[in-house]
Design a protein around this motif. Structure first.
Motif, short mmCIF file in Angstrom:
data_model
loop_
_atom_site.label_atom_id
_atom_site.label_comp_id
_atom_site.label_asym_id
_atom_site.label_seq_id
_atom_site.Cartn_x
_atom_site.Cartn_y
_atom_site.Cartn_z
N GLY A 159 0.79 -1.23 0.00
CA GLY A 159 0.00 0.00 0.00
C GLY A 159 0.82 1.28 0.00
N VAL A 160 1.93 1.25 -0.73
CA VAL A 160 2.80 2.42 -0.82
C VAL A 160 2.86 2.82 -2.29
CG1 VAL A 160 5.18 3.22 -0.51
CG2 VAL A 160 4.15 1.71 1.17
N PRO A 161 2.89 4.13 -2.59
CA PRO A 161 2.93 4.56 -3.99
C PRO A 161 4.10 3.93 -4.76
CG PRO A 161 2.54 6.43 -2.56
CD PRO A 161 2.83 5.26 -1.67
N TYR A 162 3.85 3.68 -6.04
CA TYR A 162 4.81 3.03 -6.92
C TYR A 162 6.15 3.75 -6.91
CZ TYR A 162 7.00 1.54 -11.28
OH TYR A 162 7.89 1.08 -12.20
N GLU A 163 6.14 5.08 -7.06
CA GLU A 163 7.39 5.84 -7.14
C GLU A 163 8.23 5.70 -5.87
OE1 GLU A 163 9.18 7.48 -9.48
OE2 GLU A 163 7.74 6.54 -10.82
N ALA A 164 7.58 5.65 -4.72
CA ALA A 164 8.32 5.48 -3.46
C ALA A 164 8.99 4.11 -3.43
CB ALA A 164 7.39 5.64 -2.27
N VAL A 165 8.25 3.08 -3.80
CA VAL A 165 8.80 1.72 -3.81
C VAL A 165 9.93 1.62 -4.82
CG1 VAL A 165 8.30 -0.71 -4.25
CG2 VAL A 165 6.65 0.69 -3.01
N ARG A 166 9.75 2.25 -5.98
CA ARG A 166 10.80 2.22 -7.01
C ARG A 166 12.09 2.83 -6.47
NH1 ARG A 166 13.01 5.41 -10.55
NH2 ARG A 166 11.64 7.17 -10.13
N GLN A 167 11.95 3.96 -5.78
CA GLN A 167 13.13 4.61 -5.20
C GLN A 167 13.78 3.73 -4.14
OE1 GLN A 167 12.36 8.34 -3.27
NE2 GLN A 167 14.52 8.85 -3.10
N TRP A 168 12.96 3.09 -3.30
CA TRP A 168 13.50 2.20 -2.26
C TRP A 168 14.28 1.06 -2.88
CZ3 TRP A 168 8.44 1.37 1.00
CH2 TRP A 168 8.09 2.58 1.61
N ILE A 169 13.72 0.45 -3.92
CA ILE A 169 14.38 -0.70 -4.55
C ILE A 169 15.69 -0.26 -5.20
CG2 ILE A 169 14.17 -2.49 -6.32
CD1 ILE A 169 12.48 -2.89 -3.68
N ASN A 170 15.69 0.90 -5.83
CA ASN A 170 16.94 1.41 -6.41
C ASN A 170 17.99 1.63 -5.32
OD1 ASN A 170 15.99 1.37 -9.01
ND2 ASN A 170 15.38 3.51 -9.02
N THR A 171 17.58 2.19 -4.20
CA THR A 171 18.50 2.40 -3.08
C THR A 171 18.98 1.06 -2.55
OG1 THR A 171 17.39 4.45 -2.46
CG2 THR A 171 18.71 3.38 -0.76
N TYR A 172 18.07 0.12 -2.39
CA TYR A 172 18.41 -1.21 -1.88
C TYR A 172 19.41 -1.90 -2.80
CZ TYR A 172 17.75 -6.13 -0.69
OH TYR A 172 17.94 -7.45 -0.34
N ARG A 173 19.19 -1.81 -4.10
CA ARG A 173 20.10 -2.45 -5.05
C ARG A 173 21.47 -1.81 -5.04
NH1 ARG A 173 17.29 -2.43 -10.56
NH2 ARG A 173 19.19 -3.47 -11.17
N SER A 174 21.54 -0.51 -4.79
CA SER A 174 22.84 0.15 -4.86
C SER A 174 23.60 0.15 -3.54
CB SER A 174 22.69 1.58 -5.37
OG SER A 174 21.88 2.32 -4.52
N VAL A 175 22.92 0.26 -2.40
CA VAL A 175 23.65 0.35 -1.12
C VAL A 175 23.27 -0.70 -0.10
CG1 VAL A 175 24.17 2.80 -1.35
CG2 VAL A 175 22.07 2.11 -0.22
#
Length: 118
Positions: free
Chosen positions: A33-49
């Motif tokens: 239940g979180v907006p797509y853009e927020a999740v996309r940013q989280w996953i990008n952060t997770y993948r990089s750091v």
């Protein structure tokens, strides 16, 4: 201006866990239940750091008292010797980088030459 809602580290970690299980960003967004853009940013952060960087997102910077700031400011400018040591370290790092670059280019040329002669 509307404030965006903030999500806690548990929610971000849950998104990372679902991502590790093979879920896509859209699926994760719908499930938690979180907006797509927020999740996309989280996953990008997770993948990089990694998970530590993801969990640390949104933390506020430390607040220091005036006395602490003044005490830190009294450390003053580095001495000439410290400046020169820092400069030497930077030049040594740059030199090592250039040597590595030259070695990699030579190795690539060598491999290309071997392929052509075969």
């Amino acid at each position: 201006m509307t404030r965006r809602p903030l999500y806690d580290a548990v929610t971000r970690s849950m998104a990372a866990e679902l991502y590790d299980k093979g879920h896509g960003v859209k699926s994760i967004s719908n499930q938690i239940g979180v907006p797509y853009e927020a999740v996309r940013q989280w996953i990008n952060t997770y993948r990089s750091v990694g998970i530590e960087g993801l969990a640390g997102m949104g933390k506020r910077s430390a607040v220091y008292s005036f006395e602490t700031k003044v005490a830190a400011g009294k450390a003053g400018k580095p001495t000439r010797e410290q400046e020169l040591e820092r400069r030497v370290e930077m030049l040594e790092a740059e030199n090592a980088y250039l040597k590595k670059s030259i070695a990699l280019k030579a190795e690539k040329r060598s491999r290309t030459a071997r392929r052509r002669s075969s």
